[in-house]
Design an enzyme around this catalytic site. Structure first.
Site, PDB file in Angstrom:
ATOM      1  N   ASP A  91       0.847  -1.182   0.000  1.00  0.00           N
ATOM      2  CA  ASP A  91       0.000   0.000   0.000  1.00  0.00           C
ATOM      3  C   ASP A  91       0.890   1.242   0.000  1.00  0.00           C
ATOM      4  OD1 ASP A  91       0.945   0.335   2.563  1.00  0.00           O
ATOM      5  OD2 ASP A  91      -0.949  -0.025   3.560  1.00  0.00           O
ATOM      6  N   ASP A 265      -8.251  -7.307   0.756  1.00  0.00           N
ATOM      7  CA  ASP A 265      -7.260  -7.503   1.825  1.00  0.00           C
ATOM      8  C   ASP A 265      -7.854  -7.053   3.142  1.00  0.00           C
ATOM      9  OD1 ASP A 265      -5.707  -4.863   3.061  1.00  0.00           O
ATOM     10  OD2 ASP A 265      -6.798  -4.439   1.218  1.00  0.00           O
ATOM     11  N   CYS A 303     -13.733 -28.625   6.973  1.00  0.00           N
ATOM     12  CA  CYS A 303     -12.489 -27.961   6.562  1.00  0.00           C
ATOM     13  C   CYS A 303     -11.359 -28.976   6.417  1.00  0.00           C
ATOM     14  CB  CYS A 303     -12.108 -26.891   7.576  1.00  0.00           C
ATOM     15  SG  CYS A 303     -10.561 -26.037   7.202  1.00  0.00           S
ATOM     16  N   CYS A 305      -8.070 -28.155   6.347  1.00  0.00           N
ATOM     17  CA  CYS A 305      -6.778 -27.592   6.765  1.00  0.00           C
ATOM     18  C   CYS A 305      -6.107 -28.463   7.825  1.00  0.00           C
ATOM     19  CB  CYS A 305      -6.937 -26.155   7.260  1.00  0.00           C
ATOM     20  SG  CYS A 305      -7.476 -25.978   8.968  1.00  0.00           S
ATOM     21  N   CYS A 308      -7.743 -28.377  11.405  1.00  0.00           N
ATOM     22  CA  CYS A 308      -8.985 -29.133  11.567  1.00  0.00           C
ATOM     23  C   CYS A 308      -8.758 -30.637  11.459  1.00  0.00           C
ATOM     24  CB  CYS A 308     -10.014 -28.671  10.536  1.00  0.00           C
ATOM     25  SG  CYS A 308     -10.651 -27.010  10.868  1.00  0.00           S
ATOM     26  N   HIS A 333      -5.870 -21.600  10.354  1.00  0.00           N
ATOM     27  CA  HIS A 333      -7.218 -22.022   9.930  1.00  0.00           C
ATOM     28  C   HIS A 333      -7.973 -20.886   9.260  1.00  0.00           C
ATOM     29  CE1 HIS A 333     -11.328 -23.510   9.980  1.00  0.00           C
ATOM     30  NE2 HIS A 333     -11.647 -22.346  10.535  1.00  0.00           N
TER      31      HIS A 333
END
Length: 442
Positions: A91, A265, A303, A305, A308, A333
């Site tokens: 930015d 974002d 999930c 991931c 999880c 997560h």
């Protein structure tokens, strides 16, 4: 121009695209985690690759203060410095005009900050912002804009919008690496549709590689929020990426994607993780809640991931108040959730099932049919019929066709979850309140 943007699929306003940048080929819609000082708190760059992160956002203002852009440049640029092989966006430092307003003095020349590190004044001009970003070396760099809160009214909004247009020309002139880095302009204008229109048209005349919609997610009502996004995406070029800055709530991303936005974002997924809150299809899950103490289920049974697959809610409940690993696991997560949401948005558009995806998303988050009316309103403009997700009082939507929808005015409603969940927009408020309570207890 150092990017290529190819639209691969559409549903009305929504589009799925391939964004080719110098360091990575990305799929949109996509969410970008925020690594303010060259790091996503608690996660390694290998972990970020593992969960499918495509672009990381860095903060020009903070990196210029420490470790300094000169040192980053000397060490081979931010990609090498932080060992990140994929794309980056920096930015301009403009947002700090709002977040550090008490330390900032804004003039036509630029913005003078009082450094939070040593108290010394730091003048950030459009030229200096671009020079810093050229040294940092991100794939996408942002023009310095004059940022004001959307809740402010009066002549300051107009002043900021016209100054943003004047500063973009100074940014373009200062940009020394147009074949390596892509300069995006930022649409300002508050909640005034006339000012937004002037700013969009002025930026489009400059034929930039991409465009951002700035000045939102700062406390404005949701009905105003989506209308600004809808207005700007309708006016911005079809063949350029559109970035809605500071947006990170899953519901907002789904709505903005339906309206034709591509990039997002926000610090929200990692910040809320540090307060013990997980993102799940139903909304949010507060792992600090005593109901989690003996819960042997994963955070989200659907999930895939690493967290999880390997840890229970009870285990994370034990960690979140005592060990840094708790916030690390939740950050992992939550970012996986956001990046999977990005992939699901992309694939659903490509596979021509986007309306079904949106309806499924809303049915999980609002099982009682209490979809906020601002969402209903936005979906009509997006041409997506969601009457099957809504309570009976919203049945007037039934007569609307998905590809020929009209706009109606609704009041803003809150999202309600059961006792394990908290409306997303209140999470930071609650976290702040809890933090203050702890200080008082101490």
């Amino acid at each position: 121009m150092a990017l290529r943007f190819e639209v691969l699929g559409r549903f009305n306003r929504a589009r799925a695209a391939r964004l080719t940048l110098p360091h990575f080929v990305c799929q949109t819609p996509l969410f970008m985690p925020v690594g303010t000082q060259g790091t996503i708190k608690g996660l390694t760059t290998n972990q970020l690759e593992e969960i499918g992160c495509q672009i990381i956002l860095g903060n020009t203002y903070h990196l210029a203060l420490r470790p300094t852009s000169e040192l980053i440049d000397e060490l081979g640029g931010l990609h090498k410095f932080m060992n990140w092989p994929r794309a980056m966006l920096t930015d301009s430092g403009g947002f700090q005009m709002v977040s550090l307003l008490h330390l900032a003095d804004i003039t036509e020349k630029g913005v003078t900050f009082q450094s939070p590190v040593d108290g010394k004044p730091m003048l950030l001009t459009p030229e200096e912002s671009i020079q810093i970003q050229n040294r940092i070396g991100a794939d996408i760099i942002m023009a310095l804009d004059d940022v004001v809160k959307t809740t402010i009214t009066g002549p300051r909004i107009e002043e900021a919008m016209y100054r943003t247009l004047r500063w973009i020309d100074r940014c373009i002139a200062a940009h020394k690496k147009p074949n390596e880095q892509n300069l995006f302009g930022i649409v300002q204008g508050g909640l005034d549709p006339v000012l937004r229109d002037i700013c969009v048209r002025g930026l489009v005349e400059r034929n930039l590689p991409g465009y951002a919609i700035g000045g939102l997610a700062g406390g404005e009502d949701k009905d105003s929020f989506w209308r600004v996004v809808a207005q700007c995406t309708a006016l911005l070029p079809e063949d350029k990426p559109r970035y809605v800055m500071g947006v990170g709530y899953p519901l907002d991303i789904v709505v903005c994607s339906a309206l034709g936005a591509d990039l997002y974002d926000c610090v929200y997924p990692t910040r809320t993780a540090r307060f013990g809150t997980a993102l799940v299809p139903e909304g949010v899950l507060k792992l600090k809640h005593k109901a989690m103490a003996e819960d042997t289920r994963p955070i989200d049974p659907t999930c895939s991931c690493m967290v999880c697959k390997n840890y229970t809610r009870a285990y994370i409940h034990c960690l979140v108040t005592k060990d840094a690993m708790g916030s690390q696991l939740l950050s992992y997560h939550n970012l996986h959730y956001m990046l999977q949401l990005s992939r699901d948005l992309h694939s659903s558009i490509i596979e021509e099932r986007f309306p079904d995806f949106v309806r499924g998303f809303l049915q999980k988050m609002f099982p009682k049919g209490d979809v906020p009316e601002w969402v209903c309103n936005a979906m009509e403009v997006a041409g997506i019929k969601i009457s099957s997700c809504c309570a009976p009082f919203l049945s007037s939507h039934d007569s609307e066709l998905e590809k020929d929808a009209s706009t109606k005015k609704f009041d803003d409603n809150e999202t309600a979850f059961d006792y394990k969940y908290t409306p997303i927009k209140f999470i930071d408020e609650i976290a702040f309140s809890n933090k203050n309570n702890k200080k008082q207890e101490l």
